[in-house]
Design a protein around this motif. Structure first.
Motif, PDB file in Angstrom:
ATOM      1  N   PHE A  14      39.533  37.618  33.300  1.00 55.56           N
ATOM      2  CA  PHE A  14      38.911  36.473  33.968  1.00 55.56           C
ATOM      3  C   PHE A  14      38.406  35.482  32.924  1.00 55.56           C
ATOM      4  O   PHE A  14      37.639  35.847  32.024  1.00 55.56           O
ATOM      5  CB  PHE A  14      37.738  36.924  34.845  1.00 55.56           C
ATOM      6  CG  PHE A  14      38.151  37.700  36.051  1.00 55.56           C
ATOM      7  CD1 PHE A  14      38.655  37.049  37.163  1.00 55.56           C
ATOM      8  CD2 PHE A  14      38.038  39.085  36.082  1.00 55.56           C
ATOM      9  CE1 PHE A  14      39.030  37.756  38.297  1.00 55.56           C
ATOM     10  CE2 PHE A  14      38.420  39.807  37.197  1.00 55.56           C
ATOM     11  CZ  PHE A  14      38.918  39.140  38.303  1.00 55.56           C
ATOM     12  N   ASN A  15      38.843  34.224  33.085  1.00 58.04           N
ATOM     13  CA  ASN A  15      38.378  33.209  32.120  1.00 58.04           C
ATOM     14  C   ASN A  15      38.160  31.863  32.805  1.00 58.04           C
ATOM     15  O   ASN A  15      38.206  30.818  32.152  1.00 58.04           O
ATOM     16  CB  ASN A  15      39.385  33.070  30.970  1.00 58.04           C
ATOM     17  CG  ASN A  15      38.731  32.482  29.736  1.00 58.04           C
ATOM     18  OD1 ASN A  15      37.523  32.595  29.559  1.00 58.04           O
ATOM     19  ND2 ASN A  15      39.511  31.851  28.872  1.00 58.04           N
ATOM     20  N   GLN A  16      37.940  31.878  34.160  1.00 55.06           N
ATOM     21  CA  GLN A  16      37.676  30.625  34.859  1.00 55.06           C
ATOM     22  C   GLN A  16      36.304  30.086  34.444  1.00 55.06           C
ATOM     23  O   GLN A  16      35.304  30.808  34.495  1.00 55.06           O
ATOM     24  CB  GLN A  16      37.691  30.826  36.381  1.00 55.06           C
ATOM     25  CG  GLN A  16      39.064  31.191  36.935  1.00 55.06           C
ATOM     26  CD  GLN A  16      39.225  32.674  37.163  1.00 55.06           C
ATOM     27  OE1 GLN A  16      38.823  33.460  36.303  1.00 55.06           O
ATOM     28  NE2 GLN A  16      39.816  33.064  38.290  1.00 55.06           N
ATOM     29  N   SER A  17      36.264  28.831  34.046  1.00 53.32           N
ATOM     30  CA  SER A  17      34.996  28.224  33.639  1.00 53.32           C
ATOM     31  C   SER A  17      34.023  28.098  34.810  1.00 53.32           C
ATOM     32  O   SER A  17      32.807  28.006  34.607  1.00 53.32           O
ATOM     33  CB  SER A  17      35.251  26.847  33.037  1.00 53.32           C
ATOM     34  OG  SER A  17      35.907  26.006  33.979  1.00 53.32           O
ATOM     35  N   SER A  18      34.536  28.106  36.047  1.00 59.38           N
ATOM     36  CA  SER A  18      33.675  27.967  37.225  1.00 59.38           C
ATOM     37  C   SER A  18      32.957  29.265  37.572  1.00 59.38           C
ATOM     38  O   SER A  18      31.972  29.257  38.320  1.00 59.38           O
ATOM     39  CB  SER A  18      34.510  27.526  38.431  1.00 59.38           C
ATOM     40  OG  SER A  18      35.544  28.468  38.692  1.00 59.38           O
ATOM     41  N   LEU A  19      33.418  30.409  37.044  1.00 64.02           N
ATOM     42  CA  LEU A  19      32.876  31.714  37.425  1.00 64.02           C
ATOM     43  C   LEU A  19      31.496  31.923  36.792  1.00 64.02           C
ATOM     44  O   LEU A  19      31.374  32.109  35.580  1.00 64.02           O
ATOM     45  CB  LEU A  19      33.839  32.824  36.983  1.00 64.02           C
ATOM     46  CG  LEU A  19      33.550  34.237  37.499  1.00 64.02           C
ATOM     47  CD1 LEU A  19      33.560  34.273  39.022  1.00 64.02           C
ATOM     48  CD2 LEU A  19      34.566  35.230  36.940  1.00 64.02           C
ATOM     49  N   THR A  20      30.448  31.910  37.641  1.00 70.68           N
ATOM     50  CA  THR A  20      29.074  32.033  37.143  1.00 70.68           C
ATOM     51  C   THR A  20      28.372  33.292  37.643  1.00 70.68           C
ATOM     52  O   THR A  20      27.267  33.596  37.184  1.00 70.68           O
ATOM     53  CB  THR A  20      28.241  30.810  37.579  1.00 70.68           C
ATOM     54  OG1 THR A  20      28.302  30.688  38.992  1.00 70.68           O
ATOM     55  CG2 THR A  20      28.777  29.546  36.922  1.00 70.68           C
ATOM     56  N   ALA A  21      28.967  34.008  38.599  1.00 67.57           N
ATOM     57  CA  ALA A  21      28.375  35.257  39.103  1.00 67.57           C
ATOM     58  C   ALA A  21      29.483  36.303  39.178  1.00 67.57           C
ATOM     59  O   ALA A  21      30.511  36.086  39.826  1.00 67.57           O
ATOM     60  CB  ALA A  21      27.739  35.043  40.475  1.00 67.57           C
ATOM     61  N   PHE A  22      29.284  37.450  38.505  1.00 68.85           N
ATOM     62  CA  PHE A  22      30.342  38.464  38.389  1.00 68.85           C
ATOM     63  C   PHE A  22      29.685  39.827  38.305  1.00 68.85           C
ATOM     64  O   PHE A  22      28.732  40.031  37.543  1.00 68.85           O
ATOM     65  CB  PHE A  22      31.179  38.198  37.136  1.00 68.85           C
ATOM     66  CG  PHE A  22      32.288  39.192  36.910  1.00 68.85           C
ATOM     67  CD1 PHE A  22      33.505  39.058  37.560  1.00 68.85           C
ATOM     68  CD2 PHE A  22      32.119  40.265  36.052  1.00 68.85           C
ATOM     69  CE1 PHE A  22      34.532  39.965  37.355  1.00 68.85           C
ATOM     70  CE2 PHE A  22      33.133  41.181  35.834  1.00 68.85           C
ATOM     71  CZ  PHE A  22      34.344  41.025  36.493  1.00 68.85           C
ATOM     72  N   PRO A  72      38.897  48.958  28.044  1.00 68.21           N
ATOM     73  CA  PRO A  72      38.057  47.939  27.395  1.00 68.21           C
ATOM     74  C   PRO A  72      37.850  46.714  28.286  1.00 68.21           C
ATOM     75  O   PRO A  72      38.704  46.363  29.096  1.00 68.21           O
ATOM     76  CB  PRO A  72      38.855  47.574  26.153  1.00 68.21           C
ATOM     77  CG  PRO A  72      40.275  47.864  26.518  1.00 68.21           C
ATOM     78  CD  PRO A  72      40.225  49.064  27.417  1.00 68.21           C
ATOM     79  N   ILE A  73      36.718  46.057  28.098  1.00 70.17           N
ATOM     80  CA  ILE A  73      36.427  44.802  28.801  1.00 70.17           C
ATOM     81  C   ILE A  73      37.101  43.664  28.029  1.00 70.17           C
ATOM     82  O   ILE A  73      36.882  43.527  26.822  1.00 70.17           O
ATOM     83  CB  ILE A  73      34.911  44.556  28.874  1.00 70.17           C
ATOM     84  CG1 ILE A  73      34.237  45.699  29.620  1.00 70.17           C
ATOM     85  CG2 ILE A  73      34.617  43.223  29.551  1.00 70.17           C
ATOM     86  CD1 ILE A  73      32.723  45.631  29.601  1.00 70.17           C
ATOM     87  N   PRO A  74      37.936  42.851  28.687  1.00 69.53           N
ATOM     88  CA  PRO A  74      38.586  41.741  27.982  1.00 69.53           C
ATOM     89  C   PRO A  74      37.549  40.839  27.298  1.00 69.53           C
ATOM     90  O   PRO A  74      36.463  40.598  27.831  1.00 69.53           O
ATOM     91  CB  PRO A  74      39.327  40.997  29.090  1.00 69.53           C
ATOM     92  CG  PRO A  74      39.550  42.032  30.154  1.00 69.53           C
ATOM     93  CD  PRO A  74      38.367  42.923  30.103  1.00 69.53           C
ATOM     94  N   GLY A  75      37.910  40.323  26.143  1.00 70.60           N
ATOM     95  CA  GLY A  75      36.970  39.524  25.356  1.00 70.60           C
ATOM     96  C   GLY A  75      37.036  38.047  25.656  1.00 70.60           C
ATOM     97  O   GLY A  75      36.862  37.221  24.746  1.00 70.60           O
ATOM     98  N   THR A  76      37.258  37.684  26.933  1.00 68.00           N
ATOM     99  CA  THR A  76      37.317  36.259  27.274  1.00 68.00           C
ATOM    100  C   THR A  76      35.924  35.641  27.204  1.00 68.00           C
ATOM    101  O   THR A  76      34.898  36.329  27.325  1.00 68.00           O
ATOM    102  CB  THR A  76      37.891  36.059  28.686  1.00 68.00           C
ATOM    103  OG1 THR A  76      37.012  36.667  29.636  1.00 68.00           O
ATOM    104  CG2 THR A  76      39.266  36.692  28.815  1.00 68.00           C
ATOM    105  N   HIS A  77      35.892  34.323  27.054  1.00 67.63           N
ATOM    106  CA  HIS A  77      34.619  33.613  26.957  1.00 67.63           C
ATOM    107  C   HIS A  77      33.793  33.806  28.229  1.00 67.63           C
ATOM    108  O   HIS A  77      32.566  33.982  28.173  1.00 67.63           O
ATOM    109  CB  HIS A  77      34.876  32.121  26.722  1.00 67.63           C
ATOM    110  CG  HIS A  77      33.627  31.301  26.680  1.00 67.63           C
ATOM    111  ND1 HIS A  77      32.773  31.314  25.596  1.00 67.63           N
ATOM    112  CD2 HIS A  77      33.076  30.464  27.606  1.00 67.63           C
ATOM    113  CE1 HIS A  77      31.748  30.514  25.862  1.00 67.63           C
ATOM    114  NE2 HIS A  77      31.911  29.987  27.070  1.00 67.63           N
ATOM    115  N   THR A  78      34.445  33.801  29.392  1.00 65.69           N
ATOM    116  CA  THR A  78      33.724  33.948  30.664  1.00 65.69           C
ATOM    117  C   THR A  78      33.098  35.324  30.795  1.00 65.69           C
ATOM    118  O   THR A  78      31.918  35.463  31.138  1.00 65.69           O
ATOM    119  CB  THR A  78      34.682  33.700  31.842  1.00 65.69           C
ATOM    120  OG1 THR A  78      35.153  32.351  31.795  1.00 65.69           O
ATOM    121  CG2 THR A  78      33.980  33.915  33.181  1.00 65.69           C
ATOM    122  N   LEU A  79      33.865  36.396  30.535  1.00 62.04           N
ATOM    123  CA  LEU A  79      33.331  37.743  30.696  1.00 62.04           C
ATOM    124  C   LEU A  79      32.249  38.052  29.672  1.00 62.04           C
ATOM    125  O   LEU A  79      31.330  38.834  29.941  1.00 62.04           O
ATOM    126  CB  LEU A  79      34.464  38.765  30.606  1.00 62.04           C
ATOM    127  CG  LEU A  79      35.474  38.736  31.767  1.00 62.04           C
ATOM    128  CD1 LEU A  79      36.577  39.758  31.533  1.00 62.04           C
ATOM    129  CD2 LEU A  79      34.777  39.009  33.094  1.00 62.04           C
TER     130      LEU A  79
END
Length: 638
Positions: free
Chosen positions: A160-168, A178-185
């Motif tokens: 997940f790397n959507q810039s709109s995603l603010t609650a996860f 492993p947890i992906p190292g995207t900026h969003t996550l």
């Protein structure tokens, strides 16, 4: 000439194609929702998901929201729904923005959302979904909130790397890897990933892992089980000790009582009257009476079913053994229909959110309510009071409430039209009941004689007699709760000056009349989860812009002879809805004016077609003759 006609034909064909496409899409969405209802097989949804689901920006189904006739939100939280939702359940709902199935028991894999590109909020937490998190979620560019915690999900977390995603949140699942190292996550805290499967670790340099407690050693499970057994053993031991203490205490009290009676028998002479079953009262008898009174008071504190008049041939035990059917969740509490064998069916209302009242205060207010007696008021049959439970018991109104009669089954073949004479009868019966409440001497004890007047509180018995229910209950409800839920507190005067009065009841009655005349859902009395219309503002606009003919419901507008009466009732309704309380009429005046409105001789009279009724030239002339626009406000001549 032919070349000029061609573009016109093309335009007509294009518009018709768009309209047909819109209708087809509407039907597809309804079919999808019906399939969803079939999967859930929930009695409440089976009763409420019928007829049209949307009309413009109004939704008629519980938990559904619409814009321009399209479904934009499905909110079914905490309803105990079960079953497996198919992967393509939402393919046709292309306008869907919000989906929430929070706190249910749904199972199976999470659905495919590749066709729902406008989705912003997905809440599937506290269910039993399993399998992997679908990668179709990566295509949702507007996704703002994704709540998947407390399920049985497996596999790995997509990138997940959507810039709109603010609650996860994916905590409390069985996700591994492993947890992906995207900026969003990376922007989410450890709480969003906690309590998951093996190797659930942050792929960044920190290397933080979020193992589930289920993956610890077997000893932890054993300790947990042993702890539970130990707790239950302690609770059981404490319960036995308390019961033993209570038994000993009661036994000592009984022995002392017997011993005291024996001593008093020796000290006092009990002289029996010859040939009589009575004897002179002695100190012995006085003590017995005192003990009986104490036991009676203790039993009363526990709670009894108190009948307001003659007993109805049943008691609390009969009521508790009766088969119960839920009728709905109202503002004052849940309501049930109780069927007792060989006895009349009753309705039980469980009260909630009450003021902190003592037994005496509660009883006094109930007596005031019970003293209100009028042919169009639903009488209180009995009540039950205890520390933890307060119940009202009423006789069952067989033909239901006016809200369901007016709005239920719209657009279906089984719908029985609600004609003018029946609606006028409702308006007349409610007005009479309200006049009585306002003029009754006991009304001085209640600041608002009714307070929550709306169609769902107007009932019909087996003879279609109009009965007003829930009157006077505002005196029992805590003020903050009343201000949020009760109709009178939505009146203009409460919004401006935080006060309500009998004039607030008049305003509520005006809103009720407008709902009867228009057939539209009122925003002031619509059930939770259903959007309504501010009928007062809408009707004033209709009068101001002189399209009064479009106000009336088609089921009554087709009755030509009813037109004059409909206009008179509309005049009364608009005066009742005046924003200034002092300008509203008194209920006595309203009753007199409604009594002068004549019902049609028969509802089976010849009806007009839809485009001949209220658009008829003669009718429009009559409608225009009673409209006046001036002073920045529209009104109807009296």
């Amino acid at each position: 000439m032919g070349s000029l006609l061609f573009p016109k034909h093309l335009l007509v064909m294009t518009l018709f194609s768009l309209y047909s496409s819109s209708i087809a899409q509407y039907e597809l969405e309804r079919s999808a929702l019906y399939a969803l209802k079939h999967k859930f097989n929930d009695p409440f949804l089976n009763d409420n998901w019928t007829g049209l689901q949307c009309y413009e920006n109004m939704a008629f189904w519980y938990g559904i929201q619409c814009i321009n006739g399209r479904v934009t939100a499905i909110l079914l939280e905490g309803r105990g729904l079960s079953g497996t939702v198919s992967a393509d359940a939402f393919v046709v709902l292309s306008e869907l923005v919000t989906l929430s199935f929070k706190n249910n028991s749904l199972s199976g894999n999470i659905m495919d959302f590749s066709s729902n590109l406008k989705l912003k909020d997905i809440v599937l937490s506290k269910n039993m979904f399993d399998g992997p998190i679908p990668r179709s979620l990566l295509s949702l560019n507007f996704l703002e909130s994704l709540q998947l915690q407390e399920n049985h999900l497996t596999g790995t977390i997509p990138e997940f790397n959507q810039s709109s995603l603010t609650a996860f949140n994916v905590s409390n699942n069985n996700i591994s890897g492993p947890i992906p190292g995207t900026h969003t996550l990376k922007s989410f805290s450890a709480a969003s990933f906690s309590n998951n499967g093996p190797n659930m670790c942050d792929s960044s340099n920190s290397g933080t892992c979020y193992y589930s407690e289920n993956d610890t050693a077997g000893d932890s499970r054993k300790k947990y089980v042993l702890t539970i057994f130990l707790v239950f053993d302690i609770i059981g031991l404490v319960t036995v000790i308390l019961l033993l203490i209570l038994y000993c205490k009661k036994s000592r009290q009984l022995k002392k009582l017997i011993e005291r009676y024996r001593l008093e028998e020796k000290d006092d002479d009990l002289e029996l009257e010859e040939g009589s079953n009575s004897y002179k009262e002695s100190k012995y008898e006085s003590n017995i009476h005192a003990e009986e009174k104490r036991l009676s008071n203790a039993n009363e504190e526990k709670g009894n079913l108190i009948f307001m008049e003659d007993e109805a041939g049943f008691d609390l035990n009969d009521l508790l053994r009766a088969s119960a059917e839920g009728l709905g969740k109202g503002l004052f509490g849940n309501t049930f229909k109780a069927k007792m064998e060989g006895r009349p069916t009753v309705v039980v209302k469980r009260l909630r959110d009450l003021k902190p009242l003592s037994n005496e205060e509660f009883t006094k207010l109930i007596q005031i309510i019970a003293d209100q007696k009028h042919p169009n008021l639903l009488p209180l049959l009995a009540y039950y009071y205890s520390k933890d439970e307060k119940l009202f018991v009423y006789r069952y109104a067989k033909n239901g409430n006016i809200f369901n009669r007016l709005h239920g089954g719209r657009g279906t073949r089984d719908r029985i039209p609600f004609r003018w004479s029946s609606r006028l009868s409702v308006a007349r019966g409610v007005a009479g009941a309200l006049e009585y409440l306002h003029l009754n001497p006991n009304a001085s004890h209640c600041p608002v004689p009714h307070g929550n007047l709306k169609l769902s509180n107007i009932l019909l018995d087996e003879n279609d007699k109009v009965l007003v229910s829930d009157y006077g209950l505002t005196s029992l409800i805590a003020l903050p709760i009343a201000a949020q839920r009760i109709v009178s507190f939505k009146s203009p005067e409460y919004q401006n000056s935080k006060r309500v009065s009998r004039k607030s009841d008049v305003w509520s009655y005006g809103c009720l009349l407008l709902e009867l005349l228009t057939g539209r859902l009122s925003a002031h009395s619509a059930p939770p989860g259903i959007n309504g219309v501010d009928l007062c503002s809408w009707v004033h606009r209709a009068v101001r812009e002189e399209w009064t003919a479009e106000i009336f419901d088609m089921e009554i507008s087709v009755q030509r002879s009813a037109a004059p009466g409909m206009l008179k009732l509309l005049q009364i309704a608009i005066r009742c809805c005046d924003k200034v309380p002092e300008k509203r009429p008194e209920m006595t005046e309203i009753v007199r004016e409604i009594d002068n409105i004549k019902a049609v001789e028969s509802d089976d009279e010849e009806e007009l077609s839809a485009d001949q009724s209220l658009t008829d030239e003669s009718y429009s002339t009559n409608a225009s003759s009673v409209m006046v626009v001036g002073g920045g406000r529209s009104r109807l001549k009296q």
